[in-house]
Enzyme design. Structure first.
Site, short mmCIF file in Angstrom:
data_model
loop_
_atom_site.label_atom_id
_atom_site.label_comp_id
_atom_site.label_asym_id
_atom_site.label_seq_id
_atom_site.Cartn_x
_atom_site.Cartn_y
_atom_site.Cartn_z
N ARG A 1 0.75 -1.15 0.21
CA ARG A 1 0.09 -0.04 -0.01
C ARG A 1 1.01 0.93 -0.21
O ARG A 1 2.14 1.29 0.82
CB ARG A 1 -0.79 0.48 1.37
CG ARG A 1 -2.57 -1.15 0.98
CD ARG A 1 -3.02 -0.79 -0.10
NE ARG A 1 -4.60 -1.97 -0.51
CZ ARG A 1 -4.46 -2.89 -0.77
NH1 ARG A 1 -2.98 -2.52 -1.04
NH2 ARG A 1 -5.30 -3.62 -0.47
N GLU B 1 -4.01 7.82 -4.07
CA GLU B 1 -3.66 6.79 -5.74
C GLU B 1 -4.86 7.29 -6.43
O GLU B 1 -6.00 7.40 -5.57
CB GLU B 1 -3.58 5.14 -4.82
CG GLU B 1 -3.19 4.42 -6.64
CD GLU B 1 -3.05 2.64 -5.50
OE1 GLU B 1 -1.69 2.18 -6.38
OE2 GLU B 1 -3.97 2.40 -5.05
N HIS C 1 -1.14 -0.06 -10.22
CA HIS C 1 -1.29 -1.08 -8.81
C HIS C 1 -2.13 -2.38 -10.43
O HIS C 1 -3.75 -2.26 -10.06
CB HIS C 1 -2.60 -0.54 -8.43
CG HIS C 1 -3.68 -1.36 -7.27
ND1 HIS C 1 -3.77 -0.16 -6.20
CD2 HIS C 1 -3.19 -2.10 -6.78
CE1 HIS C 1 -3.64 -1.32 -5.21
NE2 HIS C 1 -3.31 -2.41 -5.89
#
Length: 335
Positions: A246, A274, A293
């Site tokens: 993360r 993000e 991602h």
């Protein structure tokens, strides 16, 4: 033949064909009674409430609404939640476990592509492939064959931060290569590390002795900015930081400052925030490689998640126990 338990999908409907392609969906429907045309994207929908009242199993996924006490009151027959994705933190509440409802996750299945992505990036970073590609593109010519000092994967030191499912899978995938792998994790002791076949180091020592550091810890209050200014400063010149966990585990201001000196390289599949804002320096720094991602399950890999849930449903239907059950106590230290 025993009666199949009644199940209900609770996720974003458009994900179902990806996670449960025809062959997987057929196998799931052999194990449970489930209608793919009825999907709980909103538990207040009247049609969903009717299906919820009969559901013994919820097959959840990305986009599942929050399952609180009111939802559970509307699902008196519910006995299991099978999650066709990784973390269950975003939609579960303690009331689920308090009522004795079993929870399972496909996180172990989702760990496979993340570990594969990380393995690929470690090997590419060890050969400095990404920077060489950029230099060739800029020069529009090849420098020709020759010995390039300082690169290669023979004996390169790799530090794994976190013995999560992904961290453990990565350690397994790294075994065939001539790399020196070490681990740091506050919840693993020497015996546990020995079982994984790697030495256990304090975080500071791992950072100082690793040429490539890869982050696989969960996002918890304790791990927020786990890799900050002080930690980055401990990494040796030329080291590479890989983050597929993360974004919040890494202090991005500190990282940008360190990358701006050219001392380190970062490969980031996750960022904080993000997505990155358009003016983030990470877009332009030549030693920052940002991917969208995509390390987790994508494309045909998503079927692996549906298969993991289907296997859990088969165990339940046969009167067995879940293989990937999640106790409430585990949530504190998992993603």
């Amino acid at each position: 033949m025993p009666e199949r338990p009644v199940a209900l999908f609770a996720m974003t409907a458009e994900n179902i064909p990806q996670v449960f392609p025809p062959e997987v969906l057929t196998r799931l429907r052999d194990a449970v009674e489930i209608d793919p045309s009825t999907v709980a994207e909103d538990f207040s929908d009247p049609g969903v409430r009717e299906a919820l009242a009969e559901a013994e199993i919820l097959v959840t996924g990305w986009g599942c609404p929050r399952i609180d006490a009111a939802v559970l009151d509307a699902a008196p027959k519910l006995r299991a939640i099978l999650h066709a994705a990784g973390s269950v933190k975003g939609f579960t509440t303690p009331a689920i476990w308090e009522r004795g409802i079993a929870v399972s996750s496909a996180a172990t299945a989702n760990a496979v592509p993340v570990a594969e992505y990380t393995l690929a990036m470690i090997l590419l970073a060890g050969k400095d492939v990404l920077a060489h590609r950029d230099r060739m593109r800029a020069a529009r010519t090849s420098p020709g064959w020759g010995i390039v000092p300082g690169i290669g994967n023979h004996g390169r030191r790799v530090g794994v931060v976190g013995a999560s499912r992904i961290g453990r899978k990565l350690i397994e995938l790294l075994r065939p290569f001539d790399l020196r792998v070490s681990l740091t994790d506050p919840y693993v002791d020497e015996t546990g590390a020995a079982a994984l076949g790697v030495p256990l180091l304090p975080l500071d020592d791992l950072l100082a002795t690793s040429e490539i550091v890869t982050v696989h810890a969960p996002d918890t209050p304790e791990t927020h900015h786990l890799i900050g200014r002080r930690e980055l400063a401990r990494m040796p010149d030329g080291a590479v930081l890989v983050n597929t966990a993360r974004g919040a585990l890494v202090d991005h201001d500190a990282l940008i400052a360190e990358l701006s000196t050219g001392r380190l390289t970062a490969i980031l599949d996750v960022t904080d925030p993000e997505p990155l804002p358009a003016d983030s320096p990470l877009w332009d720094l030549p030693n920052a490689y940002v991917t969208p991602h995509l390390a987790g399950s994508q494309g045909n890999e998503m079927a692996r998640l549906g298969l993991a849930v289907t296997e859990e449903a088969e165990r339940l239907a046969a009167g067995g126990r879940l293989e990937h059950g999640i106790p409430l106590s585990a949530l504190e230290h998992t993603a």
